[in-house]
Structures are given as C-alpha cells and as structure tokens.
Design a protein around this motif. Structure first.
Motif, mmCIF file in Angstrom:
data_model
loop_
_atom_site.group_PDB
_atom_site.id
_atom_site.type_symbol
_atom_site.label_atom_id
_atom_site.label_comp_id
_atom_site.label_asym_id
_atom_site.label_seq_id
_atom_site.Cartn_x
_atom_site.Cartn_y
_atom_site.Cartn_z
ATOM 1 N N GLY A 168 -10.488 -1.152 11.311
ATOM 2 C CA GLY A 168 -9.788 -1.936 10.580
ATOM 3 C C GLY A 168 -9.679 -0.459 8.712
ATOM 4 O O GLY A 168 -8.114 -0.647 8.852
ATOM 5 N N LEU A 169 -10.121 -0.007 8.448
ATOM 6 C CA LEU A 169 -9.950 1.684 7.582
ATOM 7 C C LEU A 169 -8.961 2.356 8.185
ATOM 8 O O LEU A 169 -8.194 2.196 7.580
ATOM 9 C CB LEU A 169 -11.462 1.653 7.674
ATOM 10 C CG LEU A 169 -11.340 2.736 5.990
ATOM 11 C CD1 LEU A 169 -10.579 2.412 5.312
ATOM 12 C CD2 LEU A 169 -12.918 3.984 6.004
ATOM 13 N N ALA A 170 -8.930 2.729 9.386
ATOM 14 C CA ALA A 170 -8.591 3.813 9.858
ATOM 15 C C ALA A 170 -7.316 2.981 9.586
ATOM 16 O O ALA A 170 -5.887 3.597 9.405
ATOM 17 C CB ALA A 170 -9.107 4.398 11.643
ATOM 18 N N ALA A 171 -6.587 1.491 9.995
ATOM 19 C CA ALA A 171 -5.009 1.168 10.745
ATOM 20 C C ALA A 171 -4.681 0.911 8.957
ATOM 21 O O ALA A 171 -3.315 0.913 8.180
ATOM 22 C CB ALA A 171 -5.920 -0.187 10.903
ATOM 23 N N LEU A 172 -5.918 0.562 7.743
ATOM 24 C CA LEU A 172 -4.950 0.407 6.576
ATOM 25 C C LEU A 172 -4.998 1.528 5.972
ATOM 26 O O LEU A 172 -3.775 1.607 5.278
ATOM 27 C CB LEU A 172 -6.011 0.196 5.484
ATOM 28 C CG LEU A 172 -6.756 -1.527 5.721
ATOM 29 C CD1 LEU A 172 -7.966 -2.275 4.634
ATOM 30 C CD2 LEU A 172 -5.137 -2.949 5.248
ATOM 31 N N VAL A 173 -5.576 3.002 6.230
ATOM 32 C CA VAL A 173 -5.190 4.281 5.862
ATOM 33 C C VAL A 173 -3.783 4.333 6.786
ATOM 34 O O VAL A 173 -3.034 4.704 5.803
ATOM 35 C CB VAL A 173 -6.632 5.023 6.164
ATOM 36 C CG1 VAL A 173 -5.549 6.500 5.946
ATOM 37 C CG2 VAL A 173 -7.344 4.945 5.123
ATOM 38 N N ARG A 174 -3.785 4.317 7.676
ATOM 39 C CA ARG A 174 -2.280 4.856 8.101
ATOM 40 C C ARG A 174 -1.140 3.300 7.628
ATOM 41 O O ARG A 174 0.382 4.267 7.238
ATOM 42 C CB ARG A 174 -2.583 4.133 9.921
ATOM 43 C CG ARG A 174 -2.763 5.596 10.989
ATOM 44 C CD ARG A 174 -2.330 5.230 12.118
ATOM 45 N NE ARG A 174 -3.802 3.430 12.656
ATOM 46 C CZ ARG A 174 -5.260 3.770 13.247
ATOM 47 N NH1 ARG A 174 -5.307 5.046 12.954
ATOM 48 N NH2 ARG A 174 -5.019 2.356 12.689
ATOM 49 N N ALA A 175 -1.424 2.243 7.174
ATOM 50 C CA ALA A 175 -0.541 1.725 6.759
ATOM 51 C C ALA A 175 0.133 2.241 4.852
ATOM 52 O O ALA A 175 1.174 1.954 5.027
ATOM 53 C CB ALA A 175 -0.715 0.244 6.659
ATOM 54 N N ALA A 176 -0.999 2.504 4.379
ATOM 55 C CA ALA A 176 -1.143 3.684 2.650
ATOM 56 C C ALA A 176 0.083 4.822 3.792
ATOM 57 O O ALA A 176 0.705 4.918 2.626
ATOM 58 C CB ALA A 176 -2.232 3.374 2.717
ATOM 59 N N ILE A 177 -0.656 5.562 4.574
ATOM 60 C CA ILE A 177 0.126 6.551 4.499
ATOM 61 C C ILE A 177 1.840 6.330 4.936
ATOM 62 O O ILE A 177 3.152 6.841 4.467
ATOM 63 C CB ILE A 177 0.001 7.449 6.114
ATOM 64 C CG1 ILE A 177 -1.382 8.051 4.550
ATOM 65 C CG2 ILE A 177 0.879 8.628 6.004
ATOM 66 C CD1 ILE A 177 -1.811 8.527 6.151
ATOM 67 N N ALA A 178 2.322 5.456 5.737
ATOM 68 C CA ALA A 178 3.427 4.635 5.858
ATOM 69 C C ALA A 178 4.619 3.959 4.902
ATOM 70 O O ALA A 178 5.649 4.175 4.588
ATOM 71 C CB ALA A 178 3.467 3.772 7.193
ATOM 72 N N ARG A 179 3.502 3.823 3.957
ATOM 73 C CA ARG A 179 3.993 2.855 2.968
ATOM 74 C C ARG A 179 4.667 4.113 1.735
ATOM 75 O O ARG A 179 5.619 4.507 1.678
ATOM 76 C CB ARG A 179 3.051 1.933 2.073
ATOM 77 C CG ARG A 179 3.436 1.347 1.160
ATOM 78 C CD ARG A 179 3.128 1.822 -0.485
ATOM 79 N NE ARG A 179 3.271 1.593 -2.240
ATOM 80 C CZ ARG A 179 4.403 2.234 -2.568
ATOM 81 N NH1 ARG A 179 4.297 3.833 -1.705
ATOM 82 N NH2 ARG A 179 4.555 2.174 -3.666
ATOM 83 N N ASN A 180 3.728 4.859 1.411
ATOM 84 C CA ASN A 180 4.192 5.903 1.146
ATOM 85 C C ASN A 180 5.049 6.910 1.311
ATOM 86 O O ASN A 180 5.781 7.263 0.600
ATOM 87 C CB ASN A 180 3.271 7.348 0.205
ATOM 88 C CG ASN A 180 2.086 6.525 -0.161
ATOM 89 O OD1 ASN A 180 1.447 6.099 -0.552
ATOM 90 N ND2 ASN A 180 0.417 7.176 -0.661
ATOM 91 N N ARG A 181 5.298 7.296 2.521
ATOM 92 C CA ARG A 181 6.142 7.764 3.165
ATOM 93 C C ARG A 181 7.919 6.921 2.888
ATOM 94 O O ARG A 181 8.603 7.628 2.850
ATOM 95 C CB ARG A 181 5.596 8.146 4.379
ATOM 96 C CG ARG A 181 4.613 9.494 4.526
ATOM 97 C CD ARG A 181 5.174 9.714 6.411
ATOM 98 N NE ARG A 181 3.826 10.666 5.972
ATOM 99 C CZ ARG A 181 2.915 11.246 7.140
ATOM 100 N NH1 ARG A 181 2.988 10.084 7.792
ATOM 101 N NH2 ARG A 181 2.508 11.995 7.433
#
Length: 123
Positions: A108-121
């Motif tokens: 779940g944490l990894a999924a949130l990190v991926r989502a945060a990276i996608a949001r930043n990009r």
C-alpha cells in the motif's frame, strides 16, 4: 545538504530510536527508495527526513507514540487501500501514521509513493 549527508542524518535518526519506531521508519524508508531509483533523500523542514522526486513526496517524523509519513500532496492522491489515517481534513496533506504494534503495509505504501511520483510528474 547533499544526499549523502541527508542519508547519514536519516541513519542517525533511526539509530537514535532503537525501538519499534526506528524499525518502522527504516522499513518505510526501504519501501520508499525502492519504488523508483530517482527518489532522493533529503533533510528539511527543521529536521525531518524527506523523500523527493520531481518535487516533494513524503516527510517522515518520529514522535513519542507514532511514526508519521506525511504525503505533501496526499489529498490529491487516490488511496484505494485506505492507508491515510492522519491530516484527513486538510486540503493538501495526508499522512500514514503507524503506532506500536501496527504492521507497515509495504504494498500500500509503495502504491501511494508511485501515485505521488505520478502526481509530481504531471504537475
């Protein structure tokens, strides 16, 4: 401060908390940095470990009774597994807070990190 200096400060923070809090932060750190090789560790905001990629992602903190992983733009992220349990009323931030006895949801944490990276990009 260089990334090497920041990593050393984070190492020291974890070492200064040899109880469950240090273990939880160390495990979360591993998940965060393994999501993407571009994740950069930093030491900001008056003494907190931070992880950035194309902008800020997460600010970590150790408190007396919890470990807090604050997602800087968490309010704009989908949270399909319901990990966010702190700062829920804010318009920008959300946090994943762990207490003694909690199990870190690595997937779940990894999924949130991926989502945060996608949001930043995308910003």
């Amino acid at each position: 401060m260089t990334a090497v200096d920041a990593a050393a400060r984070i190492d020291a923070l974890i070492a200064d908390h040899p109880d469950w809090r240090g273990s939880v932060l160390a495990a979360a750190r591993t998940v965060i940095v393994e999501v993407d090789p571009g994740v950069v560790e930093a030491w900001k905001y008056m003494g907190s470990p931070c992880w950035d990629l194309d902008g800020p992602l997460i600010v970590g903190d150790i408190f007396k009774a919890k470990v807090k992983l604050g997602f800087v733009y968490g309010a704009s992220l989908d949270d399909p597994t319901g990990l966010f349990n702190g700062e829920l009323g804010g318009k920008q931030r959300r946090s994943y807070e762990l207490y003694e006895g909690d199990t870190l949801d690595e997937a779940g944490l990894a999924a949130l990190v991926r989502a945060a990276i996608a949001r930043n990009r995308a910003a």
